[in-house]
Design a protein around this motif. Structure first.
Motif, PDB file in Angstrom:
ATOM      1  N   LYS A 257      48.391  31.120  67.864  1.00  0.00           N
ATOM      2  CA  LYS A 257      47.593  31.743  66.812  1.00  0.00           C
ATOM      3  C   LYS A 257      48.168  33.115  66.477  1.00  0.00           C
ATOM      4  O   LYS A 257      48.505  33.408  65.347  1.00  0.00           O
ATOM      5  CB  LYS A 257      46.158  31.917  67.347  1.00  0.00           C
ATOM      6  N   LEU A 258      48.283  33.922  67.523  1.00  0.00           N
ATOM      7  CA  LEU A 258      48.738  35.292  67.333  1.00  0.00           C
ATOM      8  C   LEU A 258      50.003  35.497  68.135  1.00  0.00           C
ATOM      9  O   LEU A 258      50.116  35.044  69.273  1.00  0.00           O
ATOM     10  CB  LEU A 258      47.659  36.260  67.824  1.00  0.00           C
ATOM     11  N   ARG A 259      50.954  36.196  67.531  1.00  0.00           N
ATOM     12  CA  ARG A 259      52.229  36.393  68.187  1.00  0.00           C
ATOM     13  C   ARG A 259      52.603  37.858  68.088  1.00  0.00           C
ATOM     14  O   ARG A 259      52.666  38.412  66.995  1.00  0.00           O
ATOM     15  CB  ARG A 259      53.257  35.550  67.456  1.00  0.00           C
ATOM     16  N   LEU A 260      52.846  38.477  69.244  1.00  0.00           N
ATOM     17  CA  LEU A 260      53.340  39.843  69.269  1.00  0.00           C
ATOM     18  C   LEU A 260      54.785  39.777  69.726  1.00  0.00           C
ATOM     19  O   LEU A 260      55.067  39.206  70.770  1.00  0.00           O
ATOM     20  CB  LEU A 260      52.550  40.709  70.251  1.00  0.00           C
ATOM     21  N   ALA A 261      55.705  40.308  68.932  1.00  0.00           N
ATOM     22  CA  ALA A 261      57.122  40.288  69.293  1.00  0.00           C
ATOM     23  C   ALA A 261      57.608  41.717  69.427  1.00  0.00           C
ATOM     24  O   ALA A 261      57.727  42.435  68.426  1.00  0.00           O
ATOM     25  CB  ALA A 261      57.920  39.526  68.238  1.00  0.00           C
ATOM     26  N   ASN A 262      57.843  42.153  70.655  1.00  0.00           N
ATOM     27  CA  ASN A 262      58.381  43.492  70.933  1.00  0.00           C
ATOM     28  C   ASN A 262      57.587  44.594  70.254  1.00  0.00           C
ATOM     29  O   ASN A 262      58.158  45.519  69.689  1.00  0.00           O
ATOM     30  CB  ASN A 262      59.845  43.580  70.492  1.00  0.00           C
TER      31      ASN A 262
ATOM     32  N   ALA B 191      54.783  50.471  75.485  1.00  0.00           N
ATOM     33  CA  ALA B 191      56.166  50.002  75.559  1.00  0.00           C
ATOM     34  C   ALA B 191      56.236  48.647  74.856  1.00  0.00           C
ATOM     35  O   ALA B 191      55.206  48.013  74.659  1.00  0.00           O
ATOM     36  CB  ALA B 191      56.584  49.880  77.020  1.00  0.00           C
ATOM     37  N   PRO B 192      57.450  48.201  74.453  1.00  0.00           N
ATOM     38  CA  PRO B 192      57.524  46.923  73.735  1.00  0.00           C
ATOM     39  C   PRO B 192      56.834  45.793  74.503  1.00  0.00           C
ATOM     40  O   PRO B 192      57.086  45.579  75.675  1.00  0.00           O
ATOM     41  CB  PRO B 192      59.026  46.683  73.619  1.00  0.00           C
ATOM     42  N   VAL B 193      55.938  45.136  73.808  1.00  0.00           N
ATOM     43  CA  VAL B 193      55.116  44.084  74.413  1.00  0.00           C
ATOM     44  C   VAL B 193      55.294  42.805  73.607  1.00  0.00           C
ATOM     45  O   VAL B 193      55.264  42.831  72.384  1.00  0.00           O
ATOM     46  CB  VAL B 193      53.628  44.506  74.389  1.00  0.00           C
ATOM     47  N   SER B 194      55.523  41.711  74.317  1.00  0.00           N
ATOM     48  CA  SER B 194      55.560  40.411  73.636  1.00  0.00           C
ATOM     49  C   SER B 194      54.512  39.506  74.262  1.00  0.00           C
ATOM     50  O   SER B 194      54.387  39.456  75.483  1.00  0.00           O
ATOM     51  CB  SER B 194      56.949  39.776  73.776  1.00  0.00           C
TER      52      SER B 194
ATOM     53  N   THR C 275      57.692  49.635  66.579  1.00  0.00           N
ATOM     54  CA  THR C 275      58.706  48.582  66.507  1.00  0.00           C
ATOM     55  C   THR C 275      57.978  47.251  66.642  1.00  0.00           C
ATOM     56  O   THR C 275      56.829  47.192  67.044  1.00  0.00           O
ATOM     57  CB  THR C 275      59.721  48.665  67.661  1.00  0.00           C
ATOM     58  N   GLY C 276      58.715  46.192  66.303  1.00  0.00           N
ATOM     59  CA  GLY C 276      58.190  44.859  66.532  1.00  0.00           C
ATOM     60  C   GLY C 276      57.322  44.348  65.406  1.00  0.00           C
ATOM     61  O   GLY C 276      57.158  45.009  64.370  1.00  0.00           O
TER      62      GLY C 276
ATOM     63  N   ILE D  76      53.514  44.895  79.971  1.00  0.00           N
ATOM     64  CA  ILE D  76      52.822  43.815  80.667  1.00  0.00           C
ATOM     65  C   ILE D  76      53.350  43.705  82.082  1.00  0.00           C
ATOM     66  O   ILE D  76      54.550  43.596  82.301  1.00  0.00           O
ATOM     67  CB  ILE D  76      52.998  42.481  79.918  1.00  0.00           C
ATOM     68  N   LYS D  77      52.445  43.778  83.035  1.00  0.00           N
ATOM     69  CA  LYS D  77      52.842  43.754  84.436  1.00  0.00           C
ATOM     70  C   LYS D  77      52.693  42.352  84.995  1.00  0.00           C
ATOM     71  O   LYS D  77      53.540  41.888  85.759  1.00  0.00           O
ATOM     72  CB  LYS D  77      51.936  44.710  85.203  1.00  0.00           C
TER      73      LYS D  77
END
Ligand SMILES: Nc1ncnc2c1ncn2[C@@H]1O[C@H](COP(=O)(O)OP(=O)(O)OP(=O)(O)O)[C@@H](O)[C@H]1O
Ligand SMILES: [Mg+2]
Lengths: 259, 281
Positions: free
Chosen positions: B23-28, B44-47, B81-82, B238-239
């Protein structure tokens, strides 16, 4: 501080005014000042009753209220529009705010000479004085109200899909309403000052005119009586009309601690 | 007590082609705030990919950028970004396909409960010129959150829990593709919260909404989430991801929830203490 019940407080206030009247009457009875300069409350009441009986009072009260209704509606409408524009444009806000704050230092009576020059002895001149006396207060309060809208409401409106064109009427004005009514209340009082000041000089009917007539006739009782009526009507509308609306809005917007 | 074995789920690092059902997409996606002199790297960049009907909880310490990320998804702010895409379409501005529920209820005090719920419907083509249809839909939602008797009440007449339920009804009314919840019920006492968790799950099971929620309460995360995404301290990255495999509705006080909560909280404590080189929080 000890809290008194609403009813108890009202009783104290009523007692205070009775005391004031009693003091006045006593002072009169001492005859320190000749009574043509210092009438008793009874004489003032009598004079007002005579004015009423002779059909001079009511036309003047209604004329002043009518002028205020028309003049102040115009002022409130104008102030609202200008205030919304100010609230939505930072630069315009800075410019107009300083101008309006400057104008507000001017006593409302100071608008009378210029209105005489511009409009002569017509009622339009009185409207002009009312508008100039009150429009700045309404505009400033409206823009303040808008600037103090909780950002949360604006964000909620946007996430709910409110289109830009619908924001002013659907969200910004209602959200700013508590600030706006405060401004309208203040504007009404200033407009009332302006109306009576203008009538002093350029009218043949109205509370201001009756004040002027009293002075012409050296009738202190009439002057005092009309002053008291002017206070009464100003207070009635301020407290009981606008004050009531303001309180209700503040409660509903969750701005008062007690409901 | 032994925590239940959660399936190991390595943190997703680089964006992969979206499988169906995403449904939802996070790219960097990252966010840096720049003031006059200060730059704050909030995220920080999160995908991340969120599937249809999934309830994802973002969990992390205060200031790690959870609200920031939610604001980016809602479109209140643009990522540094992203790219964020909802059903393949890039997110650019706020819109009622991604409704946000705020920490405070954010109901409009100038409208009564019913009008608050119909408000968002006004801007949908199907409801634009159909006040009766709006009303009917709003009443359905108010029944769902059991506030139908309060339809004509003013907002200030509602209790805290009722306000949150009204806000939920308002957010569900336009049937958004995605519901974003920033700290669902923060300012409520424990009893009311426990009750609301039950109700919220009940409603979610019925409506099958895709939800992204934020919390820093591990128990809340375990109770609500299908998947809990654990963030590091600022700048948040993301840890770990923890799948919560429990049937719904879950009782917030159940032992299994406690076990998951401990597992989620443990992820944070493992974090090595870094030098914060004087950055303010
Ligand atoms: N508009 C902004 N301008 C500058 N810095 C910001 C802004 N918004 C957030 N930040 C910073 O970004 C960081 C992350 O903030 P954010 O609100 O996303 O944290 P959070 O994870 O939601 O924390 P909490 O759990 O306390 O709500 C914080 O250090 C904050 O100071
Ligand atoms: Mg936050």
């Amino acid at each position: 501080m000890r809290t008194t019940t609403e009813k108890g407080t009202k009783r104290y206030v009523a007692g205070f005014y009775l005391l004031l009247l009693g003091g006045w009457q006593t002072l009169f009875s001492l005859q320190l000042i000749p009574d043509y300069l210092f009438p008793s409350p009874l004489q003032v009441g009598e004079r007002l009753w005579e004015l009423g009986r002779d059909g001079l009072l009511w036309p003047s009260v209604s004329a002043t209220l009518m002028r205020m209704t028309i003049g102040f509606s115009a002022a409130a409408g104008l102030g609202l529009v200008v205030g919304v524009v100010m609230g939505m444009n930072h630069v315009l806000n800075q410019c107009l705010r300083s101008l309006f704050l400057g104008l507000q230092t001017l006593p409302t009576a100071a608008w009378v000479p210029i209105s005489l020059l511009l409009f002569g002895l017509s009622d339009r001149g009185i409207y002009f004085v009312i508008v100039m006396s009150s429009v700045a207060a309404v505009a400033i309060a409206t823009s303040d109200g808008i600037l103090h809208i909780p950002p949360l409401h604006l964000r909620a409106a946007r996430t709910l899909g409110t289109p830009g064109y619908a924001m002013p009427l659907r969200v910004i004005l209602p959200a700013a309403l508590p600030g706006i009514v405060t401004g309208v209340k203040l504007g009404w009082t200033l407009g009332w000052h302006g109306a009576v000041s203008a009538e002093l000089i350029k009218s043949s009917v109205g509370l201001g005119y009756l004040l002027y007539m009293g002075r012409e006739l050296n009738d202190v009782a009439q002057v005092l009586g009309i002053m008291m009526l002017t206070i009464l009507f100003g207070l009635l509308l301020d407290r009981f009309l606008f004050g009531q609306i303001e309180r209700r809005i503040r409660t509903r917007w969750g701005l008062t601690s007690q409901s | 007590m032994q925590p239940p074995a959660a399936p190991d789920h390595p943190p997703s690092a680089e964006p992969a082609p979206a499988p169906p059902g995403v449904k939802l997409r996070l790219a960097n996606v990252s966010k840096v705030f720049r003031n006059n002199e200060q730059t704050i790297e909030a995220l920080a960049p999160v995908s991340l990919e969120i599937r249809e009907g999934e309830f994802v909880v973002l969990f992390g310490p205060s200031g790690c950028g959870k609200s920031t990320l939610l604001n980016l998804i809602a479109g209140f702010d643009a990522p540094t970004t992203g790219e964020i895409t909802l059903e393949g379409r890039r997110v650019r501005r706020p819109g009622n396909d991604r409704l946000m529920m705020f920490q405070e209820h954010a109901l409009f005090p100038w409208l009564n409960v019913l009008d608050n719920v119909t408000y968002g419907l006004r801007w949908l083509p199907n409801f634009r010129f159909h006040p009766l249809r709006r009303r009917r839909r709003a009443m359905e939602l108010l029944k769902l959150v059991r506030l139908d008797e309060f339809a004509h009440a003013s907002i200030h007449e509602l209790s805290g829990g009722m306000k949150q339920r009204a806000a939920l009804a308002r957010a569900l009314a336009p049937d958004p593709k995605l519901l974003l919840i920033d700290e669902p019920f923060p300012a409520l006492d424990a009893l009311v919260r426990a009750k609301l968790y039950g109700e919220l799950q009940d409603i979610l099971v019925r409506t099958r909404k895709t939800i992204v929620s934020v919390t820093h309460d591990s128990r809340e995360a375990a109770c609500l989430g299908d998947r809990v995404v654990v963030f590091t301290k600022r700048p948040g990255r993301i840890k770990a991801e923890i799948k919560v495999d429990m049937p719904r509705p879950r009782d917030i006080n159940a032992a299994a929830v406690t076990a998951y909560a401990a597992q989620i909280a443990a992820q944070l404590e493992e974090e090595p203490r870094e030098n914060d080189d004087g950055k303010r929080d």
